[in-house]
Write an enzyme that holds these catalytic residues in place. Sequence first.
Site, PDB file in Angstrom:
ATOM      1  CB  CYS A 172      -0.999  -0.041   1.147  1.00  0.00           C
ATOM      2  SG  CYS A 172      -2.470   0.914   0.750  1.00  0.00           S
ATOM      3  CG  HIS A 213      -3.614  -3.750   3.021  1.00  0.00           C
ATOM      4  ND1 HIS A 213      -2.744  -3.241   3.958  1.00  0.00           N
ATOM      5  CD2 HIS A 213      -4.208  -2.683   2.435  1.00  0.00           C
ATOM      6  CE1 HIS A 213      -2.812  -1.920   3.947  1.00  0.00           C
ATOM      7  NE2 HIS A 213      -3.692  -1.554   3.030  1.00  0.00           N
ATOM      8  CD  GLU A 267      -1.253  -6.333   5.065  1.00  0.00           C
ATOM      9  OE1 GLU A 267      -0.954  -6.621   3.884  1.00  0.00           O
ATOM     10  OE2 GLU A 267      -1.466  -5.158   5.442  1.00  0.00           O
TER      11      GLU A 267
HETATM   12  N1  GLN Z   1      -2.042   6.661   2.725  1.00  0.00           N
HETATM   13  C1  GLN Z   1      -2.113   5.887   1.517  1.00  0.00           C
HETATM   14  C2  GLN Z   1      -3.470   6.015   0.852  1.00  0.00           C
HETATM   15  O1  GLN Z   1      -4.448   6.378   1.479  1.00  0.00           O
HETATM   16  C3  GLN Z   1      -1.772   4.444   1.772  1.00  0.00           C
HETATM   17  C4  GLN Z   1      -2.736   3.735   2.669  1.00  0.00           C
HETATM   18  C5  GLN Z   1      -2.219   2.454   3.248  1.00  0.00           C
HETATM   19  O2  GLN Z   1      -1.021   2.214   3.280  1.00  0.00           O
HETATM   20  N2  GLN Z   1      -3.124   1.642   3.762  1.00  0.00           N
HETATM   21  O3  GLN Z   1      -3.593   5.729  -0.325  1.00  0.00           O
END
Ligand code: GLN
Length: 536
Positions: free
Chosen positions: A386, A512, A514
Site C-alpha cells: 500500500c 494488503h 497480509e
Molecule cells: N495513505 C495511503 C493512501 O491512502 C496508503 C494507505 C495504506 O497504506 N493503507 O492511499
Amino acid sequence: MKLKQTKYIFVTGGVTSSLGKGIISASLAKLLQSRGFKVTIQKLDPYINIDPGTLNPYEHGECYVTEDGAETDLDLGHYERFIDLPTSKANNVTTGKVYQSVINKERKGDYLGKTVQIIPHITDEIKRRIRLLAEKNDYDIVITEIGGTVGDIESLPYIESVRQLKWDLGSQNCLVIHLTLVPYLAATGELKTKPTQHSVKMLQENGIQPDILVLRTERELSEDLRAKVSLFCNVDKQSVIESINVSTIYEVPMVMKKEKLDVVTLTKLGIPVKEEPELGPWKDFLNKLKSPSKDVKIGLIGKYVELHDAYKSISESFIHAGAMNECRVELEYIHSESIDKDSAEEKLRGLQGILVAPGFGNRGLEGKIIATKYARENNVPFLGICLGMQCAVIEFARNVLKLDDADSSEMNPDTPFPVIDLMEEQKGLTKKGGTMRLGAYKCEVKENSKSYDAYQTAMVSERHRHRYEFNNEYLDKFEKNGMHAVGINPDSELVEIMEIPGHRWYVGVQFHPEYRSTVLHPHPLFSSFVKAASEV
Ligand code: GLN
C-alpha cells in the site's frame, strides 16, 4: 454436522486486559470446526468509535479489513487466520454502531413515544446483532468475544445482554467462558486464585454464572488449585481449564485440546461428542514452524514499530510463509524516521529482504522512500504494501525518471509530478470514517511476472484500504524505464501491482495481502518473498 439450533458461546475476560481472549476464542473455534461444526467468531468492542478505521494504530494496534470492506478490530485477523474462513461486517460490533442504530430508529419514531433506555433498547440492539450473524449464515455455533475486562463501565450493556440471552435461549444453547489470570508470586512461590475469585464474583453480581473458567498461567496448576477455584467459583472441576504460556499462539488449540475445552463445551451445550478433531494439517504446520532448516532476516520499515500489534497481520503472514518455506523469519522492526541518506547503509545492511509497510501521512515517509531505493539499488528482495508500494513509485520517479520532487498528493498537494494521486471517487469526500477504497477487488496478474509465479493464476482478489492510487498518466514513462504494472483492476484500470523485472524480487502492491494469509493458506506473495529472501 448440522445442529438444529445455533448455540452461542460468550468469552469474557477478567483481572486484566491482554490475556488473549481472541486467541482462546479462535482456538476453541478451530477445535469445534475440526469436529465438523460450522463456526464463526464475533467481537463486541465497547468503545464508542463506529469502527477502528479512524483510530491511530497506537491505540489498539492494526485495523483489520474484511472481504466486504469493514474496518475492524485486529482480533478478527486472528479469527480468520485460525479458522481459514472470511469474517464480515457483522462480525465486529462496537458501542458506536449500536448507539447509531438505536438513535437512527429513535429519530424515525420507531420507538412510538417510549423513553429510549440502555435496557431494553441498547441491549435489544446488541442481542439482535449477535443473533443476526447466526440467522443470516446458518452457523451451528457462534462464539462472541466481549472486548474489555469485566468491571469496566463500558462493558456493562454487553454483559447484561449476555445475561438476558442466557435467559432467552436457555442454558443448553448458551454458554459463558470466563478467562482470567492466575498470577505467580515469586516472593512466596505461590500461584494465587484471589483475582479469579474476585472477577467471577463481579460477573455473578451482574447476573452471570460462568460455565467454564480458562485460567492463564505461567506455571502448571495443581489439582488442589483447580479444586479451590471450582469450589469458590461454582464451576465444576473439569471446567477449570489451564491455559499455560506457550511459545506460539498457534500452539494454543493443541493446549486447549489437551485440556478438553472443546469436549467440556460440547457436553455443556448438550451436543454429543463423537469424532476427534481433525487437526492433521494444523499439526504439520506446527512441526514445520518448530523445525526450520534456516533463518532469514527481513526488515519491516514502518513508523508505528514501537507497537508490534500495529503490523500484526504482516508479522503473522511471515510466520505462515516462513513455516511453508521451512525457515524462521527474523523480523527486524526498523523505524522509518531513523532512516536517512547517511544511516541507510548501516540500518539496512545485512537484511535479506525489505518490507515497506502501509501507513498514512508524511511522518517517516522519506525514510521509507530511502529504504525502497536501497532495496532497488542493492538487489535486495522487496515487498511494498500500500503506502510501501506508493513509496517505491515515488522513489523510482525521482531517481530513475528524474522527475524531481515527484510525490504523492497526499504528502505534497503541490507536487509538480503527482505520481500517486487521489482516486477520482475520493475527490469531494469530507468524511474520514469508512470512506476509503475498502475490501476485496479483483486484480488481473500478467504472466511473466514474480507475482504470477507466486499466485500461479491470472485473476486474484485482494483487500484494500487506501484513498490514493498510481497515477496512470505516468504509466508509459514507468514501463519504458523498467518499472512495470503487472497487476491491474480489470474494471477500473487501477494499478494494483508494480514490479521491476530485472531485480531479484521487487514487488509493490496497492492492496494488503497480509489480510488474507492464514495458517493453512499462507499468502503466495509472502511465501514467494520469503523464498527469494532466503536465497540471498
Ligand atoms: N495513505 C495511503 C493512501 O491512502 C496508503 C494507505 C495504506 O497504506 N493503507 O492511499
